[in-house]
Design an enzyme around this catalytic site. Structure first.
Site, PDB file in Angstrom:
ATOM      1  N   HIS A   1       0.817  -1.222   0.000  1.00 41.34           N
ATOM      2  CA  HIS A   1       0.000   0.000   0.000  1.00 41.34           C
ATOM      3  C   HIS A   1       0.843   1.262   0.000  1.00 41.34           C
ATOM      4  CE1 HIS A   1      -4.078   1.705   0.649  1.00 41.34           C
ATOM      5  NE2 HIS A   1      -3.405   2.720   1.162  1.00 41.34           N
TER       6      HIS A   1
ATOM      7  N   ASP B   1       0.315   5.547  -1.085  1.00 44.88           N
ATOM      8  CA  ASP B   1      -0.659   6.575  -1.455  1.00 44.88           C
ATOM      9  C   ASP B   1      -0.082   7.705  -2.291  1.00 44.88           C
ATOM     10  OD1 ASP B   1      -3.431   6.173  -0.586  1.00 44.88           O
ATOM     11  OD2 ASP B   1      -2.553   5.902   1.403  1.00 44.88           O
TER      12      ASP B   1
ATOM     13  N   GLU C   1      -8.910   1.398  -2.672  1.00 42.73           N
ATOM     14  CA  GLU C   1      -9.041   1.415  -1.210  1.00 42.73           C
ATOM     15  C   GLU C   1     -10.408   1.944  -0.798  1.00 42.73           C
ATOM     16  OE1 GLU C   1      -6.456   4.054   0.999  1.00 42.73           O
ATOM     17  OE2 GLU C   1      -6.527   2.761   2.761  1.00 42.73           O
TER      18      GLU C   1
ATOM     19  N   HIS D   1     -13.025   1.900   3.352  1.00 41.25           N
ATOM     20  CA  HIS D   1     -12.035   2.796   3.959  1.00 41.25           C
ATOM     21  C   HIS D   1     -12.595   3.078   5.350  1.00 41.25           C
ATOM     22  CE1 HIS D   1      -9.604   6.481   4.701  1.00 41.25           C
ATOM     23  NE2 HIS D   1      -8.690   5.632   4.284  1.00 41.25           N
TER      24      HIS D   1
ATOM     25  N   HIS E   1      -8.834  -1.990   7.298  1.00 41.95           N
ATOM     26  CA  HIS E   1      -9.922  -1.006   7.481  1.00 41.95           C
ATOM     27  C   HIS E   1     -11.289  -1.596   7.807  1.00 41.95           C
ATOM     28  CE1 HIS E   1      -8.194   2.994   6.479  1.00 41.95           C
ATOM     29  NE2 HIS E   1      -7.378   2.346   5.670  1.00 41.95           N
TER      30      HIS E   1
ATOM     31  N   HIS F   1      -2.309  -3.167   4.559  1.00 43.77           N
ATOM     32  CA  HIS F   1      -1.545  -2.240   5.415  1.00 43.77           C
ATOM     33  C   HIS F   1      -2.133  -2.196   6.821  1.00 43.77           C
ATOM     34  CE1 HIS F   1      -4.737   0.156   3.621  1.00 43.77           C
ATOM     35  NE2 HIS F   1      -4.440   1.249   4.307  1.00 43.77           N
TER      36      HIS F   1
ATOM     37  N   ASP G   1       2.351   2.001   3.802  1.00 44.92           N
ATOM     38  CA  ASP G   1       1.403   3.121   3.857  1.00 44.92           C
ATOM     39  C   ASP G   1       2.103   4.458   3.623  1.00 44.92           C
ATOM     40  OD1 ASP G   1      -1.159   4.100   3.996  1.00 44.92           O
ATOM     41  OD2 ASP G   1      -1.473   3.674   6.122  1.00 44.92           O
TER      42      ASP G   1
HETATM   43 ZN    ZN Z   1      -5.595   3.030   4.589  1.00 44.85          ZN
END
Ligand code: ZN
Ligand code: NAG
Ligand code: NAG
Ligand code: NAG
Length: 415
Positions: free
Chosen positions: A42, A44, A145, A172, A218, A239, A308
């Site tokens: 993961h 971003d 996600e 999420h 999540h 993650h 992450d």
């Molecule tokens: Zn996340």
């Protein structure tokens, strides 16, 4: 005088030994990372591209970009062989423009990988990851996600698969019309489905059928357990860290770790300080503690890396950006991890899971696509029309659910 000299000599010798051991460990780490791919679950960076540049990638130089945890020189230094880039859009897009925004994130990931063909190769299979590693390049994969991104539509799920998406994180930090998120375990959001709704179960089986990895980061603990029971294929946590080390509800409790092991799945460990120490500060040793703990509870076969990076405001000292993975590998070697433990955690575990997901997909090829839509009453919201439903109500914009949705969205923003 002599005593003092001896002491000084000892100190110098000690310092030299510690230093050369550290160098040796780092060299051993780099050698292992040349043998087995590092696959991170993961990252971003795509969200940073939207947030900072509104996805105007032409104006971005990924060699020079330095406001992020991730850029090309750091990727190379970190020996990052494959990355699941997150196609993430915030929960306040739910019941609004989540699908468009998600498509835009999928598009920016494709464009990013195409812009640097000497660095990246787009990948959609376990074989692609292995081939890309053999070429010393970085494989780009996509994970969406949050279930809000498919707007309760199996057709949208399948279309995203065709666009190259290979995992869906079921939620999420918001419930969807078919599954509960981790916030219900904190008490800050009500449990709506007590796990998965019947449609949520359809989503899992359709993901199994098409070969989409199910990501349980999540979700609520109830959802973790339900999916581990019903999924026909192994699952991932892309993650998440260990709840026993830091009791944050985003982390995975020990009994679930054991079920992940039974299911042949994987937990890719998150480096976010708040999930690592449950405090604002952390260092590389604290992250290694999560690796040790999960290994102790369920073995090294369920471990992976899920940094992450670029999705969190605080990362540990010693793991400041994606160039630092080899230092974590060196720390695990220092703690007695074997070469086999390490290469599994780096990427072989994820490859095993991915191959099994592909095998299950192939074994289900005679199953028809699931075309039973979510019941209309479960998705009424002001931005959804009801074409095609025989029991339509024709009042899409005046629904009683709307105030509730607003309140939940507001609450979510406040938290
Ligand atoms: Zn996340
Ligand atoms: C980061 O990049 C910007 C723009 O390219 C540059 O002006 C700045 O000096 C860089 N900062 C560092 C610390 O390298
Ligand atoms: C692979 O890439 C690394 C990092 O960029 C570099 O140090 C190494 O020499 C490359 N290996 C080969 C075989 O090209
Ligand atoms: C990390 O912090 C702890 C204190 O919380 C300390 O004992 C440990 O030595 C630190 N590790 C490193 C590598 O700095």
């Amino acid at each position: 005088m002599t005593m003092k000299l001896i002491k000084t000599v000892c100190l110098v010798l000690w310092a030299l030994t510690v230093h050369s051991t550290a160098n040796e460990l780092k060299e051993r780490a780099l050698r292992l990372m040349a043998e087995a791919p590092l696959i991170d679950g993961h990252n971003d960076l795509p969200w940073q591209l939207r947030n900072t540049f509104n996805n105007q990638l032409n104006a971005v130089d990924l060699y020079m970009l330095n406001s992020t945890h991730t850029n090309i020189p750091k990727i190379k230094e970190g020996r990052l062989s494959a990355q699941f880039w997150a196609a993430y859009v915030p929960c306040d897009t739910q019941y609004n423009d989540a699908v468009r925004q998600t498509l835009e994130q999928i598009d920016v990931i494709h464009r990013m990988c195409q812009k640097y063909p000497d660095v990246f190769t787009f990948a959609t299979s376990s074989q692609d990851i292995e081939d890309t590693f053999a070429q010393n390049k970085t494989a780009c994969l996509i994970g969406v996600e949050g279930g809000h991104s498919i707007d309760s539509s199996l057709a949208t799920l399948r279309t995203m698969y065709q666009l190259g998406v290979r995992y869906l994180t079921l939620t999420h930090s918001c419930n969807t019309p078919w599954v509960d998120n981790w916030l219900v375990d904190t008490g800050s959001e009500p449990a709506v489905h007590n796990g998965l709704s019947d449609f949520g179960k359809q989503v899992i089986l359709e993901m199994n059928r098409i070969g989409m990895l199910v990501d349980l980061a999540h979700v609520s603990v109830k959802v973790m357990k339900q999916v581990l029971e019903i999924s026909k294929a192994p699952v991932i946590f892309s993650h998440s860290s260990a709840y026993s080390i830091c009791p944050h509800k985003r982390n995975v409790p020990d009994d679930v770790l054991l079920e992940v092991k039974n299911k042949n799945g994987i937990v890719m460990i998150n480096f976010y300080n708040d999930y690592v120490t449950c405090q604002r500060t952390a260092n590389i040793s604290h992250v290694a503690d999560h690796f040790d703990h999960i290994k102790k509870v369920a073995g090294s076969s369920i471990i992976g890396f899920g940094g992450d990076y670029d999705g969190v405001p605080r990362v540990p000292v010693g793991l400041e950006d994606v160039s630092k993975y080899p230092d974590l590998v060196a720390e695990l070697l220092r703690r007695g991890w074997t070469d086999e433990d390490i290469t599994k955690a780096l990427g072989r575990n994820l490859l095993r899971v991915f191959k099994e997901v592909e095998r299950v997909r192939d074994s289900l090829k005679d199953l028809k696509p699931d075309d039973i839509p979510i019941p209309l009453k479960e998705v009424q919201n002001p931005c959804r029309t009801d074409y095609g439903y025989p029991d339509k109500t024709n009042s899409a914009c005046t629904h009683s659910l709307y105030p509730l949705v607003l309140v939940l969205t507001l609450l979510n923003k406040l938290l």
